[in-house]
Design an enzyme around this catalytic site. Structure first.
Site, short mmCIF file in Angstrom:
data_model
loop_
_atom_site.label_atom_id
_atom_site.label_comp_id
_atom_site.label_asym_id
_atom_site.label_seq_id
_atom_site.Cartn_x
_atom_site.Cartn_y
_atom_site.Cartn_z
N LEU A 1 -4.83 -9.73 4.76
CA LEU A 1 -5.67 -10.88 4.38
C LEU A 1 -4.90 -11.86 3.50
O LEU A 1 -5.32 -13.00 3.35
CB LEU A 1 -6.92 -10.40 3.65
N GLY B 1 -9.54 -3.13 4.20
CA GLY B 1 -9.14 -2.77 2.84
C GLY B 1 -8.89 -4.02 2.03
O GLY B 1 -8.63 -5.09 2.59
ZN ZN Z 1 -2.85 -6.69 2.65
#
Ligand code: ZN
Length: 188
Positions: free
Chosen positions: A100, A46
């Site tokens: 991330l 995502g």
């Molecule tokens: Zn995240």
């Protein structure tokens, strides 16, 4: 399409609520195409627009269920409804997630086991997606990004000293840090 740098914890765009999308134009289409490419290159399951420095309420996702079904798409101006979140301790094995924007680390976090997302797609068509298990976790994680919340902000108190230590060791927590998927060698 362009792979865009991913902002790292400390960049204010990650810690500020994002704005509703009001203009559906070519610029938005390019942004979403870039989000898919950046998510795939990272790779991640995502990606929220603030993670590439754009303070808009958009996320992309890609997830293959156990039966092989691919769930992949974009949600613009999402509204999230979730089931109850257990008060039990999260399981390190099965409930550890990563981000991330806090790359290379994983911590366990309890999430609701079910989630429903409504919103619109690039053509402003309404959409509604029901999710369970890890897919529901992805929606909760990405939705939090749109409210300026990283998953590490939600961890139980016992993990916070480690999170602080990581930020110190990595030199995170300041403005302007990012990494570029495909160029920088980072595990997330
Ligand atoms: Zn995240």
């Amino acid at each position: 399409m362009t792979i865009r740098p991913i902002c790292i914890s400390g960049n204010p765009v990650l810690h500020t609520p994002a704005a509703e999308v009001t203009v559906f134009d070519d610029e938005l289409r390019t942004l979403v195409a870039d989000m898919f490419e950046t998510m795939d290159e990272a790779p991640g399951v995502g990606l929220a627009a603030p993670q590439i420095g754009v303070a808009k309420r958009i996320f992309t996702y890609t997830w293959t269920e156990d039966d092989g079904t691919l769930k992949r798409g974009v949600v613009i101006n999402p509204v999230l409804e979730i089931g109850a979140i257990s008060a039990e301790e999260p399981d390190e094995e099965s409930e550890s997630e990563g981000c991330l924007s806090f790359p290379g680390y994983r911590f366990p976090l309890k999430r609701a086991l079910t989630a429903t997302v409504t919103g619109v797609d690039l053509e402003q068509n309404p959409l509604g997606i029901e999710a369970e298990g890890w897919f529901a976790r992805i929606f909760q994680h990405e939705y939090d990004h749109l409210d300026g919340i990283l998953y590490v902000d939600k961890l139980n108190d016992e993990f916070q000293p480690e999170v602080l230590e990581i930020k110190e060791d990595e030199g995170w927590g300041v403005d302007g840090l990012s990494w570029l998927p495909g160029r920088d060698d980072l595990d997330a």
